[in-house]
Design a protein around this motif. Structure first.
Motif, PDB file in Angstrom:
ATOM      1  N   GLY A   1       0.825  -1.197   0.000  1.00 41.36           N
ATOM      2  CA  GLY A   1       0.000   0.000   0.000  1.00 41.36           C
ATOM      3  C   GLY A   1       0.859   1.247   0.000  1.00 41.36           C
ATOM      4  O   GLY A   1       2.100   1.171   0.055  1.00 41.36           O
ATOM      5  N   THR A   2       0.191   2.382  -0.111  1.00 45.71           N
ATOM      6  CA  THR A   2       0.897   3.647   0.048  1.00 45.71           C
ATOM      7  C   THR A   2       0.159   4.484   1.087  1.00 45.71           C
ATOM      8  O   THR A   2      -1.076   4.502   1.108  1.00 45.71           O
ATOM      9  CB  THR A   2       0.976   4.455  -1.270  1.00 45.71           C
ATOM     10  OG1 THR A   2      -0.342   4.669  -1.757  1.00 45.71           O
ATOM     11  CG2 THR A   2       1.792   3.750  -2.323  1.00 45.71           C
TER      12      THR A   2
ATOM     13  N   ILE B   1       5.679   4.033   0.775  1.00 46.18           N
ATOM     14  CA  ILE B   1       5.270   2.732   0.231  1.00 46.18           C
ATOM     15  C   ILE B   1       5.512   1.666   1.302  1.00 46.18           C
ATOM     16  O   ILE B   1       6.628   1.575   1.833  1.00 46.18           O
ATOM     17  CB  ILE B   1       6.042   2.395  -1.058  1.00 46.18           C
ATOM     18  CG1 ILE B   1       5.831   3.506  -2.096  1.00 46.18           C
ATOM     19  CG2 ILE B   1       5.582   1.047  -1.627  1.00 46.18           C
ATOM     20  CD1 ILE B   1       6.636   3.321  -3.370  1.00 46.18           C
ATOM     21  N   VAL B   2       4.461   0.941   1.615  1.00 41.23           N
ATOM     22  CA  VAL B   2       4.545  -0.006   2.732  1.00 41.23           C
ATOM     23  C   VAL B   2       4.162  -1.423   2.276  1.00 41.23           C
ATOM     24  O   VAL B   2       3.347  -1.600   1.380  1.00 41.23           O
ATOM     25  CB  VAL B   2       3.627   0.429   3.897  1.00 41.23           C
ATOM     26  CG1 VAL B   2       4.240   1.583   4.653  1.00 41.23           C
ATOM     27  CG2 VAL B   2       2.230   0.793   3.416  1.00 41.23           C
ATOM     28  N   LYS B   3       4.785  -2.409   2.929  1.00 39.40           N
ATOM     29  CA  LYS B   3       4.506  -3.811   2.602  1.00 39.40           C
ATOM     30  C   LYS B   3       4.520  -4.620   3.887  1.00 39.40           C
ATOM     31  O   LYS B   3       5.400  -4.415   4.737  1.00 39.40           O
ATOM     32  CB  LYS B   3       5.598  -4.308   1.652  1.00 39.40           C
ATOM     33  CG  LYS B   3       5.444  -5.732   1.180  1.00 39.40           C
ATOM     34  CD  LYS B   3       6.476  -5.981   0.091  1.00 39.40           C
ATOM     35  CE  LYS B   3       6.862  -7.420  -0.027  1.00 39.40           C
ATOM     36  NZ  LYS B   3       7.934  -7.628  -1.002  1.00 39.40           N
ATOM     37  N   GLY B   4       3.573  -5.519   4.029  1.00 36.40           N
ATOM     38  CA  GLY B   4       3.523  -6.358   5.228  1.00 36.40           C
ATOM     39  C   GLY B   4       2.163  -7.001   5.345  1.00 36.40           C
ATOM     40  O   GLY B   4       1.382  -7.002   4.392  1.00 36.40           O
TER      41      GLY B   4
ATOM     42  N   LEU C   1      -4.488   5.901   3.495  1.00 34.96           N
ATOM     43  CA  LEU C   1      -3.868   4.630   3.110  1.00 34.96           C
ATOM     44  C   LEU C   1      -4.540   4.139   1.830  1.00 34.96           C
ATOM     45  O   LEU C   1      -5.764   4.043   1.768  1.00 34.96           O
ATOM     46  CB  LEU C   1      -4.074   3.590   4.230  1.00 34.96           C
ATOM     47  CG  LEU C   1      -3.733   2.140   3.890  1.00 34.96           C
ATOM     48  CD1 LEU C   1      -2.227   1.968   3.635  1.00 34.96           C
ATOM     49  CD2 LEU C   1      -4.174   1.197   5.015  1.00 34.96           C
ATOM     50  N   SER C   2      -3.753   3.886   0.811  1.00 35.41           N
ATOM     51  CA  SER C   2      -4.281   3.266  -0.410  1.00 35.41           C
ATOM     52  C   SER C   2      -3.837   1.815  -0.431  1.00 35.41           C
ATOM     53  O   SER C   2      -2.652   1.527  -0.255  1.00 35.41           O
ATOM     54  CB  SER C   2      -3.743   3.958  -1.659  1.00 35.41           C
ATOM     55  OG  SER C   2      -4.204   5.276  -1.699  1.00 35.41           O
ATOM     56  N   THR C   3      -4.804   0.950  -0.644  1.00 36.25           N
ATOM     57  CA  THR C   3      -4.515  -0.475  -0.534  1.00 36.25           C
ATOM     58  C   THR C   3      -4.417  -1.110  -1.914  1.00 36.25           C
ATOM     59  O   THR C   3      -5.271  -0.915  -2.761  1.00 36.25           O
ATOM     60  CB  THR C   3      -5.647  -1.166   0.250  1.00 36.25           C
ATOM     61  OG1 THR C   3      -6.894  -0.887  -0.393  1.00 36.25           O
ATOM     62  CG2 THR C   3      -5.711  -0.653   1.679  1.00 36.25           C
ATOM     63  N   THR C   4      -3.334  -1.858  -2.109  1.00 37.64           N
ATOM     64  CA  THR C   4      -3.236  -2.631  -3.345  1.00 37.64           C
ATOM     65  C   THR C   4      -2.619  -3.982  -3.045  1.00 37.64           C
ATOM     66  O   THR C   4      -2.615  -4.420  -1.879  1.00 37.64           O
ATOM     67  CB  THR C   4      -2.501  -1.831  -4.455  1.00 37.64           C
ATOM     68  OG1 THR C   4      -2.561  -2.578  -5.669  1.00 37.64           O
ATOM     69  CG2 THR C   4      -1.057  -1.547  -4.116  1.00 37.64           C
TER      70      THR C   4
END
Ligand code: NI
Length: 138
Positions: free
Chosen positions: A56-57, A102-105, A128-131
């Protein structure tokens, strides 16, 4: 990848509404629009489950004149470094900054982190934008 065709029954006015929406969005076909809807639903499910790895970002807008806030945001990001892939800082004007992180987890960890970051006093807006990692999408 094998492609399967299937028929869908819809009320006429629902289909008309759908066609208007996808035409405005420039979809080349109903099939592509439906594939995107299914993917969006799948991604939402990944985030809801909480234990799947997602991407997400987080965008935040804040006033950099508050020195304490800058320290706080920096400490926060260092504390959560294992989730952060990259971040970009843009000076919007003499006072306002935009930061895109940019986040990942795991979905639940990322949501929790985003909530904590966005609610820090002085952050004017955060989202928060979720992808998806794309691994399970075709
Ligand atoms: Ni700035």
């Amino acid at each position: 990848m094998k492609v399967i065709r299937f028929a869908v029954s819809l009320p006429e006015d629902l289909l008309e509404t759908f066609d208007k929406i996808i035409s405005k969005k420039n979809y080349p076909s109903r099939s592509e629009a439906i594939r995107d809807l299914i993917r969006a639903n799948f991604i939402e499910q990944e985030w809801t489950e909480g234990n799947k790895e997602v991407i997400g970002t987080i965008s935040i807008v804040y006033d950099h004149d508050t020195r304490e806030l800058l320290d706080k945001l920096m400490d926060f990001q260092h504390h959560h470094h294992s989730f952060i892939i990259s971040s970009t800082h843009i000076h919007l004007d003499n006072h306002n900054c935009l930061e895109v992180i940019i986040v990942k987890g795991k979905g639940k960890d990322i949501k929790d982190m985003a909530d904590k970051l966005i609610s820090i006093r002085g952050v004017k807006h955060g989202k928060l934008s979720t992808t998806s990692t794309g691994k399970e999408l075709s």
